[in-house]
Design an enzyme around this catalytic site. Structure first.
Site, PDB file in Angstrom:
ATOM      1  N   SER A   1      35.255  29.516  49.525  1.00 24.42           N
ATOM      2  CA  SER A   1      35.363  30.812  48.861  1.00 24.42           C
ATOM      3  C   SER A   1      36.441  30.182  47.706  1.00 24.42           C
ATOM      4  O   SER A   1      36.870  30.303  46.379  1.00 24.42           O
ATOM      5  CB  SER A   1      35.536  31.827  48.497  1.00 24.42           C
TER       6      SER A   1
ATOM      7  N   LYS B   1      41.556  40.376  46.753  1.00 27.50           N
ATOM      8  CA  LYS B   1      41.656  39.759  46.826  1.00 27.50           C
ATOM      9  C   LYS B   1      42.679  39.125  45.692  1.00 27.50           C
ATOM     10  O   LYS B   1      43.472  38.627  45.230  1.00 27.50           O
ATOM     11  CB  LYS B   1      40.681  37.851  46.047  1.00 27.50           C
TER      12      LYS B   1
END
Length: 346
Positions: free
Chosen positions: A234, A279
């Protein structure tokens, strides 16, 4: 007498509570991780410096005990995830971790390709061997190999791809013995393995491993990425932006604090990731002013399988609203989308 009984009861209760802390449920708890400045992880030889900062963001994942499970039920931005949603039932914890590290390596290689193409710098790849992702427990390789090993030769022969490797092995017969050279923990090893038939592959012959190509990307100028034990794909988008920024004289950060997430393909396409709300929390906690989120397409098939699914961008917007942050959430489909937005900053 009663006092002694109560002491014993208390000791038993404490022992039970301690035992429950060590008992792992078939769930993971997913929670916000960190936002890590990339200039400390990425070094391009004689690269340019920036005034701002680019940050990768992470999610913390851990097997849940009963206390983790209970707390995740009431805490905001923590999520309980069934073990089978994280890794395959047949996949061991070790194999899962090795696979995540492999995804990180692939992500870094893709990021280098994207950044170096855009900066018009040279790079090429070299084949290192076959990377062992998994080992079948009832096959001959289980006695010799481990996930994370790199096979460099069979019977003294080197190969240029995993396809050549597989073709060579499949020409053998069950019971044939092959000699392998492999690397484990930076140490060269040799051994022999007797080939056998796979139980569920219609007579297919093999040693019993899941594998992929192991390649190194050689670039000019040299770039080094130190990700230690960070796994998964990611960080690809943010790696590519940091590498590109160090390769080019023009500072794309312009003094801003920029975080984000998203996989990166060699053609610059930015892909969907998991746990984006966590996140966003990590980026906000670190003081990011801008957050890049994949603006991925939700297909009819995905919508049918997961009726409540949303794009990463919409998920990030929702999380930002709940946080009450002033951080800007910017949708991106490609590496060029991110550069185009950064070019508008003053």
């Amino acid at each position: 007498m009663k006092r002694k009984i109560w002491i014993r009861v208390l000791i038993v209760l404490m022992a039970i509570m301690l035992a429950l802390a060590f008992y792992r449920l078939p769930y993971y708890v997913e929670k916000p991780g960190m936002a890590h400045e990339l200039k400390s992880l990425v070094q391009v030889e004689n690269g340019y410096h920036d005034k701002g900062k680019l940050m990768l963001t992470t999610v913390r994942m851990g097997r849940a005990n009963i206390y983790d499970f209970a707390l995740a039920k009431i805490r905001k931005f923590e999520e309980i995830v069934p073990l089978t949603d994280v890794r395959d039932e047949k996949q061991t914890e070790e194999e899962y971790n090795v696979y995540q590290l492999y995804l990180m390596e692939s992500s870094k290689n893709n990021a280098i390709q994207v950044a170096y193409k855009k900066a018009k710098k040279s790079f090429h790849s070299i084949y290192k061997g076959v990377y062992v992702l998994s080992v079948y427990p009832n096959m001959p390789a289980a006695k010799v190999l481990k996930p994370g090993d790199r096979i460099t030769k069979i019977d003294g022969k080197s190969f240029e791809s995993s396809e050549q490797f597989i073709n060579y092995v499949q020409k053998k017969q069950a019971g044939d013995q092959i000699n392998i050279s492999f690397v484990r923990d930076n140490s060269e090893k040799t051994s022999s393995i007797q080939l056998a038939k796979f139980d569920d592959a219609k007579g297919k012959i093999g040693m019993g491993i899941g594998l992929v190509d192991d390649r190194d990307l050689i670039s000019d100028p040299v770039v080094k990425l130190n990700t230690e034990e960070i796994g998964g794909p990611s960080a690809g988008l943010m790696f590519s932006l940091e590498i590109y920024n160090q390769l080019t004289k023009n500072d794309i950060t312009k003094g801003y604090s920029i975080a984000g997430t998203g996989t990166i393909d060699p053609d610059g396409t930015v892909g969907r990731i998991g746990g984006i709300d966590k996140k966003v929390v990590a980026a906000d906690k670190e003081g990011a002013q801008i957050f890049f989120a994949p603006d991925d397409e939700i297909t009819p098939e995905m919508k049918k399988a997961y009726p409540n699914i949303q794009s990463n961008y919409k998920e990030a917007l929702k999380a930002a609203k709940e946080l009450g942050t002033k951080m800007k959430i910017i949708p991106v489909k490609t590496f060029d989308d991110a550069l185009a937005y950064l070019s508008t900053l003053t």
